[in-house]
Design an enzyme around this catalytic site. Structure first.
Site, PDB file in Angstrom:
ATOM      1  N   GLU A 199       8.301 -41.500  79.263  1.00  0.00           N
ATOM      2  CA  GLU A 199       7.325 -42.322  78.540  1.00  0.00           C
ATOM      3  C   GLU A 199       7.358 -43.789  78.980  1.00  0.00           C
ATOM      4  OE1 GLU A 199       7.591 -41.584  74.312  1.00  0.00           O
ATOM      5  OE2 GLU A 199       6.732 -39.570  74.539  1.00  0.00           O
ATOM      6  N   GLU A 259       8.009 -32.578  75.720  1.00  0.00           N
ATOM      7  CA  GLU A 259       8.584 -32.639  74.374  1.00  0.00           C
ATOM      8  C   GLU A 259       7.512 -32.233  73.377  1.00  0.00           C
ATOM      9  OE1 GLU A 259      11.632 -36.496  74.723  1.00  0.00           O
ATOM     10  OE2 GLU A 259       9.920 -36.538  73.353  1.00  0.00           O
TER      11      GLU A 259
END
Length: 303
Positions: free
Chosen positions: A119, A220
C-alpha cells in the site's frame, strides 16, 4: 453506494471456470507477547495452518529476521512463502533487499513470489515511478522468481499504478476490505467482488498485449471477529467473519482468484489505532485463528 442486488449481476458476468484460486494467509512475524518469531515459532504456526493452507505472505524480509527464520520452517513443513520488501524508505528497502540476497539463493523452491511494497501508493509514500524502480531492482536480482507489488484495490482501478503495469510488472495483489468501506455484512461480498473486478479489469486493460501474463490476486481481505471494533455499518463479530469468509472468500476462490486472508492469527500485542472516522479501533481480533492457534470457525469452502 453498492447494494446487495449487485452480486447476482456480478456473478453472472463471471465466466465459468474449472480451476480454483489458492487460499493463502497474511502471517505476522511477532508472537502474542510481541517477541520476534523464531524458526520454531513459524513451524508451530505452520502445523496449525496446514489443514487450511500451505501458503503465507509476509511484509518485510529483514524485520525480526523474517526471511532467515521463516524459510527453514517453510522447508521443514512443506509451505510456500511470498516474501515482502518494505520499500518506503532507503533504509528499510536496503535492509530487506540485503536479507533477500542472503537467504533466497538456494531456497527458491519455497519462495512463491516477492512483493515490493504494501500500500505504498495508497499511503503516497512513493510515487508509481519510484516504486517501479525498486521492483525492477529486485526483479533483476532474482530473475527466476515472480516479483510484484501489493496495494489498495482503488490504486489499481484509478490508474495510479499504471506506470508499474506499463513498466512490465506482471504480479499484482489488490487489497480489498468491504469492512473498511463501511458495508453491512449482507452487502460485503458484492462490494468485495466489485472492488476486485475493477482492479483486475483495469490492470489487464493497461497491460494490453501482456494481459495474459498478468498474475492477479487479492493481497488482503478479512473481517474482525468477536472483540473487534465496529466501523459504521460494518459490525465486528465471529458470525459475520464466517459469513464473509464463506460467501466472499470462497466465492473469490471459485472465480480462480488467489486470496490472502488477513490474517492468520490474532495479534494481541497490537495497540489500538485511530480509524478514518476518528474513533479508536481494536486490531487484535482479525485472525482466522486465535493467538494460541485455535480455529474460530469453519474454513472449508463448498466444492
Amino acid at each position: 453506494m453498492r447494494v446487495t442486488s449487485l452480486l447476482p449481476a456480478l456473478l453472472a458476468a463471471i465466466p465459468a471456470v474449472t480451476a480454483r484460486g489458492t487460499l493463502g494467509l497474511a502471517l505476522g512475524n511477532q508472537n502474542a507477547d510481541s517477541s520476534c518469531k523464531a524458526t520454531a515459532d513459524y513451524e508451530a504456526d505452520f502445523d496449525a495452518l496446514k489443514s487450511v493452507t500451505t501458503v503465507v505472505r509476509t511484509y518485510s524480509a529483514s524485520n525480526c529476521n523474517t526471511a532467515q527464520n521463516i524459510i527453514p520452517a517453510a522447508k521443514a513443513k512443506g509451505f510456500k512463502v511470498v516474501l515482502g520488501v518494505w520499500p518506503d524508505y532507503d533504509q528499510s528497502f536496503d535492509e530487506d533487499f540485503n536479507a533477500l540476497k542472503q537467504y533466497v539463493p538456494g531456497n527458491e523452491d519455497v519462495i512463491s513470489g516477492i512483493t515490493v511494497g504494501s500500500e505504498c501508493l495508497y499511503r503516497k509514500s512513493l510515487s508509481a515511478q519510484q516504486l517501479l524502480s525498486r521492483i525492477q531492482q529486485v526483479q533483476n536480482q532474482f530473475p527466476s522468481i515472480t516479483v510484484g507489488t501489493v496495494d489498495s484495490w482503488n490504486k489499481f482501478a484509478d490508474g495510479t499504478a499504471d506506470p508499474i503495469v506499463q513498466g512490465g510488472v506482471t504480479y499484482f495483489l489488490a487489497n480489498g476490505f468491504a469492512y473498511w468501506q463501511d458495508q453491512k455484512i449482507d452487502n460485503a461480498t458484492a462490494t468485495y467482488f466489485d472492488d476486485m473486478s475493477r482492479a483486475k479489469n483495469h490492470i489487464k486493460q493497461v497491460a494490453g498485449a501482456n494481459a495474459d501474463k498478468i498474475r492477479f490476486g487479492n493481497g488482503e481481505t478479512g473481517w474482525p471477529t468477536d472483540g473487534g471494533s465496529d466501523y459504521g455499518a460494518a459490525k465486528a463479530g465471529t458470525k459475520n467473519a464466517e459469513q464473509f469468509f464463506q460467501s466472499g472468500v470462497c466465492g473469490m476462490l471459485a472465480w480462480n482468484i488467489d486470496v490472502f486472508y488477513f490474517e492468520a492469527f490474532d495479534e494481541s500485542w497490537k495497540p489500538d489505532s485511530t480509524g478514518d472516522n476518528g474513533q479508536k479501533m481494536d486490531e487484535k481480533h482479525w485472525g482466522l485463528f486465535t493467538a494460541n492457534r485455535q480455529p474460530k470457525f469453519n474454513m472449508t469452502c463448498p466444492k
